[in-house]
Enzyme design. Structure first.
Site, PDB file in Angstrom:
ATOM      1  N   ASP A   1     -11.800   7.352   5.944  1.00 52.68           N
ATOM      2  CA  ASP A   1     -10.907   6.267   6.360  1.00 52.68           C
ATOM      3  C   ASP A   1     -10.271   6.578   7.704  1.00 52.68           C
ATOM      4  O   ASP A   1      -9.071   6.775   7.822  1.00 52.68           O
ATOM      5  CB  ASP A   1      -9.824   6.105   5.275  1.00 52.68           C
TER       6      ASP A   1
ATOM      7  N   GLU B   1      -3.219  -3.055  -2.107  1.00 54.53           N
ATOM      8  CA  GLU B   1      -4.370  -2.447  -1.430  1.00 54.53           C
ATOM      9  C   GLU B   1      -4.718  -1.123  -2.108  1.00 54.53           C
ATOM     10  O   GLU B   1      -3.863  -0.253  -2.282  1.00 54.53           O
ATOM     11  CB  GLU B   1      -4.002  -2.208   0.043  1.00 54.53           C
TER      12      GLU B   1
ATOM     13  N   ASP C   1     -10.097   4.767  10.445  1.00 46.51           N
ATOM     14  CA  ASP C   1      -9.493   3.637  11.154  1.00 46.51           C
ATOM     15  C   ASP C   1      -9.952   3.526  12.600  1.00 46.51           C
ATOM     16  O   ASP C   1      -9.168   3.179  13.485  1.00 46.51           O
ATOM     17  CB  ASP C   1      -7.958   3.692  11.062  1.00 46.51           C
TER      18      ASP C   1
ATOM     19  N   LYS D   1      -7.026   2.511  -2.568  1.00 47.18           N
ATOM     20  CA  LYS D   1      -7.533   3.550  -1.668  1.00 47.18           C
ATOM     21  C   LYS D   1      -8.169   4.669  -2.485  1.00 47.18           C
ATOM     22  O   LYS D   1      -7.747   4.947  -3.607  1.00 47.18           O
ATOM     23  CB  LYS D   1      -6.390   4.099  -0.824  1.00 47.18           C
TER      24      LYS D   1
ATOM     25  N   ASP E   1      -7.178  -3.623  10.518  1.00 51.57           N
ATOM     26  CA  ASP E   1      -6.389  -2.417  10.259  1.00 51.57           C
ATOM     27  C   ASP E   1      -7.078  -1.222  10.896  1.00 51.57           C
ATOM     28  O   ASP E   1      -7.693  -0.409  10.222  1.00 51.57           O
ATOM     29  CB  ASP E   1      -6.204  -2.197   8.745  1.00 51.57           C
TER      30      ASP E   1
ATOM     31  N   HIS F   1      -8.565  -5.836   4.727  1.00 54.88           N
ATOM     32  CA  HIS F   1      -8.264  -5.047   5.917  1.00 54.88           C
ATOM     33  C   HIS F   1      -9.604  -4.693   6.529  1.00 54.88           C
ATOM     34  O   HIS F   1     -10.415  -4.015   5.892  1.00 54.88           O
ATOM     35  CB  HIS F   1      -7.504  -3.761   5.566  1.00 54.88           C
TER      36      HIS F   1
ATOM     37  N   HIS G   1     -11.691   2.236   2.528  1.00 54.49           N
ATOM     38  CA  HIS G   1     -11.093   2.862   1.354  1.00 54.49           C
ATOM     39  C   HIS G   1     -12.026   3.040   0.166  1.00 54.49           C
ATOM     40  O   HIS G   1     -11.584   3.084  -0.975  1.00 54.49           O
ATOM     41  CB  HIS G   1      -9.863   2.047   0.909  1.00 54.49           C
TER      42      HIS G   1
ATOM     43  N   TRP H   1       0.856  -1.188   0.000  1.00 48.36           N
ATOM     44  CA  TRP H   1       0.000   0.000   0.000  1.00 48.36           C
ATOM     45  C   TRP H   1       0.890   1.236   0.000  1.00 48.36           C
ATOM     46  O   TRP H   1       1.826   1.333   0.770  1.00 48.36           O
ATOM     47  CB  TRP H   1      -0.928   0.045   1.217  1.00 48.36           C
TER      48      TRP H   1
ATOM     49  N   ASP I   1      -9.646  -2.778   1.765  1.00 48.50           N
ATOM     50  CA  ASP I   1      -9.763  -2.213   3.109  1.00 48.50           C
ATOM     51  C   ASP I   1     -11.129  -1.523   3.125  1.00 48.50           C
ATOM     52  O   ASP I   1     -11.407  -0.672   2.268  1.00 48.50           O
ATOM     53  CB  ASP I   1      -8.613  -1.214   3.324  1.00 48.50           C
TER      54      ASP I   1
HETATM   55  C1  RNT Z   1      -3.840   3.159   4.868  1.00 46.83           C
HETATM   56  C2  RNT Z   1      -3.972   1.699   4.649  1.00 46.83           C
HETATM   57  C3  RNT Z   1      -2.842   0.870   5.190  1.00 46.83           C
HETATM   58  C4  RNT Z   1      -2.371   1.320   6.544  1.00 46.83           C
HETATM   59  C5  RNT Z   1      -1.403   0.383   7.196  1.00 46.83           C
HETATM   60  C6  RNT Z   1      -0.694   1.020   8.337  1.00 46.83           C
HETATM   61  O1  RNT Z   1      -4.951   3.856   4.540  1.00 46.83           O
HETATM   62  O2  RNT Z   1      -5.170   1.240   5.166  1.00 46.83           O
HETATM   63  O3  RNT Z   1      -3.204  -0.467   5.178  1.00 46.83           O
HETATM   64  O4  RNT Z   1      -3.419   1.538   7.407  1.00 46.83           O
HETATM   65  O5  RNT Z   1      -0.545  -0.133   6.268  1.00 46.83           O
HETATM   66 ZN    ZN Z   2      -5.494  -0.867   5.214  1.00 46.56          ZN
END
Ligand code: RNT
Ligand code: ZN
Length: 416
Positions: A291, A222, A293, A224, A323, A283, A259, A181, A256
């Site tokens: 995003d 990955e 988290d 985004k 994640d 993720h 994303h 990523w 993810d």
């Molecule tokens: C970032 C991605 C990625 C990170 C990690 C730390 O938007 O989700 O996966 O969160 O690699």
């Molecule tokens: Zn991620």
């Protein structure tokens, strides 16, 4: 009759074998992200977190050393049922005796301690090259940089990570998912959307030219939609990542669920990708408006993603990883809530009468389908969850939080 026995009977009426569900769940691995423990800082640099991601909050007690991070992960994992896998980032390399290596020169030996940690706990390891928080990120770019020196540096980093992933798989006997990523992108309207993507494509191809055993190393890309400071354009968009994985045999797509645009759901994307890819990676996070988290909780979309994995018979085809990272609350509790929530979602999915519901759909009995999907929600699922926790030797209610509070008092509060 115990609560579990009575719940088991109620589920059995719908054709669900809860003992079987519990046994199955015990063996489904969930990769736990080490970066929740120190706000994605790592041990190889002292600068700020870059790459368009952000850990907000300043809760005391974050892990500052490998030993502290391991101790904290141990604590969190001891409070959670189920099988775990360790998810590391390259910036968590452990240097000893004053020795150091830059990201392009990382070697398996810099992760020996992590391998020991994982092996002692019977865990496999997943890995992530770290394409952020480093002076070689130039103008916010890494693998897409027009500066060949910069691009090459990061390609070398990716290759080093392939070698380390192979080492992890060989040592643990468990395949290593290696996730690529990058946060590369532009804040404002770009003049060229294609060349950065062509460079990204070339860079990943160069990384994957490093020899590895595809049964042991599972590289993925990955996607985004945007990041902080790169709101207008992200090189590794959904179409880019998916197309790359589709056209490169050894590469998996990684989704993810933070994303995508807010009305898109990964639960619907899982079965779509499973029609084409032998294996996919996830993720699991909780996006709040973006995003962000946030800590994964037991909410509808979490359950829906778990349901798709189960009812597509894809438990062995989907690599599941957390994640999320929240620096505003106790980090051990954050991990624990996230792990337990995904476990709960998977158990809920395994206790859903999927075959029966699918039959209603195929017979166009949509009223019955709606009624029964709602009726299933009323079944005493939490009695099954409690039984699962008890059988795994962890607290079946929120009493695990007492242990976190004691740990905070005895350990975390002393980290000044
Ligand atoms: C970032 C991605 C990625 C990170 C990690 C730390 O938007 O989700 O996966 O969160 O690699
Ligand atoms: Zn991620």
């Amino acid at each position: 009759m115990t609560r579990y026995q009575s719940a088991k009977e109620m589920f059995a009426k719908y054709g669900v074998d809860t003992d079987l569900a519990i046994e199955r769940l015990k063996n489904i691995p969930l990769a736990v992200n080490c970066w929740q423990g120190d706000d994605v800082k790592g041990f190889d640099q002292d600068g700020p977190l870059t790459g368009g991601i952000q850990a907000t909050g300043n809760y005391p007690g974050k892990a500052r050393t490998p030993e502290e991070l391991m101790e904290d992960m141990d604590k969190a994992m001891s409070l959670c049922p189920g099988k775990k896998k360790l998810n590391l980032h390259a910036c968590y390399a452990i240097f000893e005796n004053g020795e150091r290596a830059d990201r392009d020169k990382l070697e398996p030996k810099h992760f020996e301690k992590w391998v020991k940690f994982a092996k002692e706990r019977n865990m496999g390891i997943d890995f992530n090259p770290t394409f952020f928080s480093h002076p070689m990120v130039k103008d916010g770019l890494t693998l897409t940089s027009p500066d060949e020196n910069v691009r090459k540096f990061w390609v070398e980093h990716g290759k080093a990570c392939i070698r380390i992933s192979q080492y992890f798989a060989e040592e643990t006997g468990v395949p290593c998912v290696m996730n690529i990523w990058i946060g590369d992108g532009y804040k404002d309207i770009p003049a060229d959307r294609m060349d950065p993507r062509m460079r990204y494509k070339k860079s990943i191809e160069e990384i994957l030219s490093e020899p590895f055993d595809p049964k042991k190393v599972k590289p993925c890309v990955e996607s985004k939609v945007f990041g902080i400071g790169v709101e207008a354009y992200t090189a590794g968009s959904a179409e880019f990542a998916l197309s790359f994985a589709a056209t490169h045999e050894k590469c998996l797509p990684l989704m993810d669920n933070g994303h995508y645009h807010p009305t898109e759901v990964v639960s619907d994307k899982i079965p779509a990708l499973l029609c084409f890819f032998p294996e996919i990676a996830l993720h699991i996070t909780r996006p709040v408006r973006w995003d962000s988290d946030h800590v994964v909780i037991f909410e509808d979309e979490t359950v829906e993603m778990a349901k798709e994995i189960v009812r597509c018979n894809a438990i062995d085809r989907v690599y599941m990883a957390l994640d999320c990272f929240d620096a505003s609350i106790n980090r051990i509790a954050a991990w624990t809530v996230a792990i337990r929530s995904w476990q709960k979602a998977m158990l809920r999915a395994l206790c859903t009468p999927n075959d029966k519901l699918k039959e209603y759909q195929d017979n166009a009995e949509f009223t019955k389908l709606l009624v029964e999907q709602e009726a299933v929600k009323e079944l005493p699922f939490f009695d099954i969850w409690r039984e699962y926790c008890e059988r795994c030797g962890v607290s079946s209610d929120d009493s695990w939080f007492d242990e976190v509070k004691a740990y905070e008092k005895e350990v975390l509060s002393k980290r000044k």
